[in-house]
Design a protein around this motif. Sequence first.
Motif, mmCIF file in Angstrom:
data_model
loop_
_atom_site.group_PDB
_atom_site.id
_atom_site.type_symbol
_atom_site.label_atom_id
_atom_site.label_comp_id
_atom_site.label_asym_id
_atom_site.label_seq_id
_atom_site.Cartn_x
_atom_site.Cartn_y
_atom_site.Cartn_z
ATOM 1 N N ASP A 47 0.830 -1.210 0.000
ATOM 2 C CA ASP A 47 0.000 0.000 0.000
ATOM 3 C C ASP A 47 0.864 1.259 0.000
ATOM 4 N N LEU A 48 1.891 1.273 0.837
ATOM 5 C CA LEU A 48 2.792 2.424 0.896
ATOM 6 C C LEU A 48 3.510 2.622 -0.433
ATOM 7 N N SER A 49 3.990 1.536 -1.017
ATOM 8 C CA SER A 49 4.719 1.631 -2.282
ATOM 9 C C SER A 49 3.824 2.174 -3.389
ATOM 10 N N ARG A 50 2.584 1.708 -3.433
ATOM 11 C CA ARG A 50 1.668 2.203 -4.465
ATOM 12 C C ARG A 50 1.371 3.689 -4.287
ATOM 13 N N GLU A 51 1.371 4.165 -3.053
ATOM 14 C CA GLU A 51 1.147 5.600 -2.840
ATOM 15 C C GLU A 51 2.309 6.428 -3.375
ATOM 16 N N VAL A 52 3.545 5.948 -3.225
ATOM 17 C CA VAL A 52 4.693 6.671 -3.777
ATOM 18 C C VAL A 52 4.657 6.642 -5.304
ATOM 19 N N VAL A 53 4.311 5.503 -5.872
ATOM 20 C CA VAL A 53 4.179 5.405 -7.330
ATOM 21 C C VAL A 53 3.115 6.370 -7.836
ATOM 22 N N ALA A 54 2.033 6.505 -7.091
ATOM 23 C CA ALA A 54 0.957 7.423 -7.480
ATOM 24 C C ALA A 54 1.431 8.879 -7.433
ATOM 25 N N ILE A 55 2.298 9.207 -6.494
ATOM 26 C CA ILE A 55 2.849 10.567 -6.428
ATOM 27 C C ILE A 55 3.639 10.870 -7.692
ATOM 28 N N ALA A 56 4.457 9.915 -8.131
ATOM 29 C CA ALA A 56 5.234 10.126 -9.351
ATOM 30 C C ALA A 56 4.320 10.395 -10.539
ATOM 31 N N GLU A 57 3.252 9.620 -10.641
ATOM 32 C CA GLU A 57 2.313 9.814 -11.750
ATOM 33 C C GLU A 57 1.628 11.166 -11.649
ATOM 34 N N ALA A 58 1.183 11.536 -10.454
ATOM 35 C CA ALA A 58 0.480 12.800 -10.284
ATOM 36 C C ALA A 58 1.409 13.997 -10.469
ATOM 37 N N SER A 59 2.720 13.787 -10.263
ATOM 38 C CA SER A 59 3.706 14.860 -10.421
ATOM 39 C C SER A 59 4.151 15.033 -11.867
ATOM 40 N N GLY A 60 3.678 14.169 -12.758
ATOM 41 C CA GLY A 60 4.061 14.277 -14.158
ATOM 42 C C GLY A 60 5.346 13.566 -14.516
ATOM 43 N N CYS A 61 5.833 12.695 -13.627
ATOM 44 C CA CYS A 61 7.050 11.927 -13.920
ATOM 45 C C CYS A 61 6.801 10.451 -13.609
ATOM 46 N N PRO A 62 5.815 9.852 -14.289
ATOM 47 C CA PRO A 62 5.450 8.468 -13.968
ATOM 48 C C PRO A 62 6.560 7.492 -14.309
ATOM 49 N N PHE A 63 6.587 6.396 -13.584
ATOM 50 C CA PHE A 63 7.507 5.312 -13.898
ATOM 51 C C PHE A 63 6.973 4.529 -15.095
ATOM 52 N N ALA A 64 7.859 3.829 -15.766
ATOM 53 C CA ALA A 64 7.459 3.040 -16.926
ATOM 54 C C ALA A 64 6.442 1.982 -16.510
ATOM 55 N N GLU A 75 2.566 14.821 2.721
ATOM 56 C CA GLU A 75 2.119 16.161 2.352
ATOM 57 C C GLU A 75 2.211 16.394 0.844
ATOM 58 N N LEU A 76 3.241 15.842 0.203
ATOM 59 C CA LEU A 76 3.345 15.983 -1.249
ATOM 60 C C LEU A 76 2.174 15.275 -1.918
ATOM 61 N N GLY A 77 1.869 14.075 -1.470
ATOM 62 C CA GLY A 77 0.737 13.359 -2.043
ATOM 63 C C GLY A 77 -0.576 14.093 -1.850
ATOM 64 N N ARG A 78 -0.795 14.589 -0.651
ATOM 65 C CA ARG A 78 -2.049 15.317 -0.377
ATOM 66 C C ARG A 78 -2.130 16.590 -1.225
ATOM 67 N N SER A 79 -0.990 17.265 -1.431
ATOM 68 C CA SER A 79 -1.001 18.487 -2.247
ATOM 69 C C SER A 79 -1.351 18.195 -3.700
#
Length: 304
Positions: free
Chosen positions: A221-238, A283-287
């Motif tokens: 669950d924690l890992s998926r939240e970090v992956v989601a941050i990357a996607e929402a930040s415009g720098c998604p992983f492959a 906080e980054l994810g919530r923002s």
Amino acid sequence: MKYLFIGAGAMGCVLAGHMTRSGKDVTMIGRGENLRAIQADGLKMSTPSLGNIVVPIKIMTEEEYQDRPDVVIVCIKAYAFDTIKPLLNRICDESTIVLPLLNAIRFGDKIAAGLTAKPIVLEGVAYVACDRVAPGTVKQKLDFFDIVFGMRQGHEQIPELEQMQQDFVDSSASATISPNMLQSALRKFVRVSTISAVLVYYGGTCGDIASSPERLDFLGDLSREVVAIAEASGCPFAADDDLVGWARDSVLNVFPEYRTSLKTDYDAGRPIESQTQFMDVYELGRSLGLEMPAYGEVVRKCGY
């Protein structure tokens, strides 16, 4: 290039030791028993490939250092940044390169904003498994040292990065110049922050995570939240980059007694980097409009 290491903890000592061995111009800033032990007997290093060695590294106090470095490598804990600002302001000018290698997201921006001097501040992350086992003595537990570094967002690449990369490679590290350091930092956090979060939340070691479906699910669950941050930040992983599986495999394949450095500090009652490794992620994810329920549990556990 002339390198100054600020922070004589395990990671700083291991990298500075390897760079000294390879003939680079390296000085360390140290304090207390660690400083005195290295000055008296050299830096004692235990590594998987070299065994036990002693490196005659140059180390001194902040007050004794009067030189002007080309590159400052910051290896302190993130919460101690304010204590080194006077030194950075004294030794840096507009041509000085400052590379933070610590567990944080966009910490270069914090360094740049916090200084009256205006050096060239980079972003960086390092992958290394090491401990300081006694004053002046460090153990590199696994035979790898990977450094990923690059410019902060909105800053053009400087030619000195290639020389730094070669110096790191000469010193038995792998080194990658990243075009997107937010993505690179989040990649590390998919494993390092999440594993530390599970260890703090539940207690125990990586072996306890590996043997518990509940803890493995929480890690996912924690890992998926970090992956989601990357996607929402415009720098998604492959799409084929299974970082959630990478985090899971990390705890399944490491020796069962393994703890992250944050968990080691936590168990010893020392301050931990809960702000940079947990709260900043939340906080980054919530923002970015993400719910972040798993990280929310961890930050509440840490008293936020």
